[in-house]
Design a protein around this motif. Structure first.
Motif, PDB file in Angstrom:
ATOM      1  N   LYS A 188     -15.668  22.144  60.796  1.00  0.00           N
ATOM      2  CA  LYS A 188     -14.233  22.024  61.089  1.00  0.00           C
ATOM      3  C   LYS A 188     -13.392  22.102  59.825  1.00  0.00           C
ATOM      4  CE  LYS A 188     -14.736  17.980  63.001  1.00  0.00           C
ATOM      5  NZ  LYS A 188     -16.181  17.854  62.799  1.00  0.00           N
ATOM      6  N   SER A 189     -13.824  21.365  58.793  1.00  0.00           N
ATOM      7  CA  SER A 189     -13.050  21.387  57.553  1.00  0.00           C
ATOM      8  C   SER A 189     -13.088  22.778  56.936  1.00  0.00           C
ATOM      9  CB  SER A 189     -13.615  20.384  56.552  1.00  0.00           C
ATOM     10  OG  SER A 189     -13.611  19.104  57.113  1.00  0.00           O
ATOM     11  N   THR A 190     -14.228  23.427  57.053  1.00  0.00           N
ATOM     12  CA  THR A 190     -14.366  24.765  56.483  1.00  0.00           C
ATOM     13  C   THR A 190     -13.419  25.748  57.163  1.00  0.00           C
ATOM     14  OG1 THR A 190     -16.688  24.239  56.098  1.00  0.00           O
ATOM     15  CG2 THR A 190     -16.055  26.551  55.914  1.00  0.00           C
ATOM     16  N   GLY A 245      -8.362  13.017  54.726  1.00  0.00           N
ATOM     17  CA  GLY A 245      -8.582  11.577  54.755  1.00  0.00           C
ATOM     18  C   GLY A 245     -10.036  11.259  54.531  1.00  0.00           C
ATOM     19  N   GLU A 246     -10.856  12.298  54.463  1.00  0.00           N
ATOM     20  CA  GLU A 246     -12.299  12.075  54.388  1.00  0.00           C
ATOM     21  C   GLU A 246     -12.878  12.443  53.046  1.00  0.00           C
ATOM     22  OE1 GLU A 246     -14.121  14.082  57.642  1.00  0.00           O
ATOM     23  OE2 GLU A 246     -13.284  12.643  59.054  1.00  0.00           O
ATOM     24  N   GLU A 247     -12.287  13.465  52.431  1.00  0.00           N
ATOM     25  CA  GLU A 247     -12.867  13.950  51.187  1.00  0.00           C
ATOM     26  C   GLU A 247     -11.858  13.782  50.062  1.00  0.00           C
ATOM     27  OE1 GLU A 247     -15.527  17.664  52.599  1.00  0.00           O
ATOM     28  OE2 GLU A 247     -13.495  17.526  53.329  1.00  0.00           O
ATOM     29  N   ALA A 248     -12.376  13.623  48.854  1.00  0.00           N
ATOM     30  CA  ALA A 248     -11.502  13.557  47.686  1.00  0.00           C
ATOM     31  C   ALA A 248     -11.027  14.975  47.372  1.00  0.00           C
ATOM     32  CB  ALA A 248     -12.261  12.986  46.511  1.00  0.00           C
ATOM     33  N   ILE A 296      -4.403  17.987  59.244  1.00  0.00           N
ATOM     34  CA  ILE A 296      -4.788  16.584  59.088  1.00  0.00           C
ATOM     35  C   ILE A 296      -6.294  16.505  59.330  1.00  0.00           C
ATOM     36  CG2 ILE A 296      -4.542  14.253  60.021  1.00  0.00           C
ATOM     37  CD1 ILE A 296      -1.951  15.113  58.817  1.00  0.00           C
ATOM     38  N   ASP A 297      -7.049  16.210  58.312  1.00  0.00           N
ATOM     39  CA  ASP A 297      -8.513  16.194  58.427  1.00  0.00           C
ATOM     40  C   ASP A 297      -9.034  14.828  58.002  1.00  0.00           C
ATOM     41  OD1 ASP A 297     -11.140  16.853  58.571  1.00  0.00           O
ATOM     42  OD2 ASP A 297     -11.146  18.259  56.912  1.00  0.00           O
ATOM     43  N   SER A 298      -9.354  13.950  58.868  1.00  0.00           N
ATOM     44  CA  SER A 298      -9.312  14.061  60.319  1.00  0.00           C
ATOM     45  C   SER A 298      -8.379  12.988  60.875  1.00  0.00           C
ATOM     46  CB  SER A 298     -10.720  13.823  60.871  1.00  0.00           C
ATOM     47  OG  SER A 298     -11.073  12.468  60.619  1.00  0.00           O
TER      48      SER A 298
HETATM   49 MG    MG Z   1     -14.797  17.594  57.631  1.00  0.00          MG
END
Ligand code: MG
Ligand code: TYD
Length: 458
Positions: free
Chosen positions: A101-103, A124-127, A170-172
């Motif tokens: 999804k992020s990709t 919100g999940e990854e730096a 917005i992830d996620s």
């Molecule tokens: Mg992701």
């Protein structure tokens, strides 16, 4: 007028006298939120209050120019959107963790960024470094996407007001929280509250809002089924972990067809489009093996051919095994029962394995006939013609029923070099397609006879 509080479950809407950790009405945890109401008169009633503003009514025929869609240039993606992103729309992209999804959202944002669309990607999940690393791997680091790692919706909205973005990712949504709510991020109340605020802001500014959401095991977006009705489009990203194929499926779309799919392949440089999925799902067909057939399916608006494999073997167990990958096990049980009862093929002492090759998941009842052909071919140990395709729905009486878009299925098969088809009878249509011999069956028994041929049935 005095202000009073009431406690409302954000999941089912039930009202409670006092706060509780769990809603009695729906059983949801952490979903009860305090709301202030003014007392006096019917709560929320309008009688005797200030008059509202006049609304202008309009006719259906008024001229409205649809705003131009934002096209990413990734065809598989644009098709699922319904021909590009509609300004002011809100999308929910759901899928298992790690599915991509992020990709895909980063790829879409970067492509749009390069076309001059102002994109903001909030993780919100990854730096930020992790997102940058991914962008570099995808070869997209040159795109002017604005990145931020943030989870507080109040901060996000204030910052967005200054930024004037056209696309906000917005992830996620499960990592976002409103500091006005007590519950933890990821709870129904937080997810719904955060989404509501973000959606309101997006609708005001006309930006496209893309919400990424994780899905639980049973295929629902965790907690917030509630999000589905708040958004304009719901897309699910599916695929088997062990396979590199990913399917993006629109299950709701106010601006396009539902059931539309986009096919992607996960490579070491991100998700590549697969323009001709039929050719891809059929690539390893070189030997004659009993139990293997090609099903001509329709996914969304597009015909798609895939391989169905069955293995029927005598069982050593008291209760034989039935294992299905990529199809509905209830439907397999039905086809087996019809083969047993209507066609006299005794399968109760056999293990049955059924697999849709390539990790694809078929949902159409039209696959019944192909599944039946694979099963019969496996029991009879007779390979089916390699250049043949099958489709048709099977009823409980053993009848084979017509299915939609037969012509599209046949012509896709013909295009890919198939020369024979076994399909249901079509009223008033002589099934001829250029270069293809079409055989019609109206009873499952006809198919059994066809496969057993001169040998006769067992
Ligand atoms: Mg992701
Ligand atoms: P990701 O988009 O982070 O998934 P999600 O946001 O849905 O949780 O995808 C993560 C997986 O994709 C991870 O297992 C690694 C793989 N991947 C590739 O194979 N190639 C790539 O170029 C990228 C970016 C990820």
């Amino acid at each position: 007028m005095a202000a009073a509080s009431r406690f409302v479950c954000q999941s089912c809407g039930a009202e409670h006298r006092k706060w509780a950790g769990r809603c009695d009405a729906c059983g949801e945890w952490n979903s009860i939120v305090e709301e202030t109401v003014s007392t006096g008169g019917t709560p929320g009633g309008l009688k005797g209050k200030k008059r509202g503003r006049q609304i202008a009514f309009e006719s259906l025929t008024g001229a409205s120019e649809p705003p131009p869609r934002m096209v990413t240039g990734i065809n598989e993606l644009d098709r699922v959107f319904g021909g590009g992103l509609v300004p002011g729309s809100v999308l929910l992209l759901g899928g298992d963790p790690g599915i991509g999804k992020s990709t895909i959202t980063l790829q879409a944002a970067a492509r749009l960024g390069m076309k001059g669309v102002r994109c903001v990607y909030l993780s919100g999940e990854e730096a930020i470094d992790q997102v940058r690393l991914r962008a570099r791997r995808l070869g997209l680091e040159a795109s002017p996407v604005q990145l931020a790692a943030a989870t507080n919706v109040r901060d996000i909205i204030s910052s967005l007001s200054a930024e004037r973005a056209d696309l906000v990712v917005i992830d996620s949504i499960q990592t976002m929280y409103l500091d006005t709510l007590d519950s933890a991020p990821g709870t129904v109340g937080q997810v719904r509250g955060s989404a509501q605020e973000l959606i309101r802001h997006a609708k005001e500014t006309g930006a496209v809002l893309m919400l990424v959401g994780h899905v639980t095991k049973d295929g629902q977006i965790a907690g917030p089924r509630v999000l589905e009705h708040m958004v304009d489009a719901v897309l699910y990203f599916e695929g088997e972990r062990g396979h590199q194929f990913r399917i993006l499926r629109a299950v709701k779309n106010r601006y396009g067809a539902t059931d539309e799919i986009g096919v992607f392949e996960m490579t070491d440089h991100g998700l590549d489009e697969v323009a001709n999925p039929s050719a891809l799902f059929l690539d390893r067909r070189d030997q004659d093996v009993a139990g293997t057939v090609v099903f001509a399916g329709i996914e969304g608006s597009r015909p798609m051919l895939m391989e169905i494999q069955a293995l029927v073997a005598p069982s050593a167990l008291g209760t034989p095994r039935r294992a299905v990958v990529g199809w509905d096990s209830g439907r397999l049980a039905m086809v087996l029962a019809v083969l047993d009862t209507r066609c006299g093929l005794a399968l109760s002492g056999h293990d049955v394995y059924l697999n849709v090759a390539g990790g694809f998941s078929v949902r159409e009842p039209a696959a019944d006939l192909a599944v039946a052909a694979a099963l019969i071919s496996s029991i009879a140990a007779k390979p089916l013609p390699k250049d043949g395709i099958y489709f048709g729905e099977i009823g409980l009486a053993g009848e084979v029923r017509p299915v939609s878009q037969a012509d599209a299925r046949l012509s896709e098969a013909a295009k890919l070099g198939f020369r024979q088809a076994v399909i249901p009878e079509r009223k008033g249509r002589k099934g001829t397609v250029e270069g293809m011999s079409v055989m019609t069956v109206n009873q499952l028994g006809n198919l059994v006879d066809l496969i057993y041929g001169d040998d006769g049935r067992p």
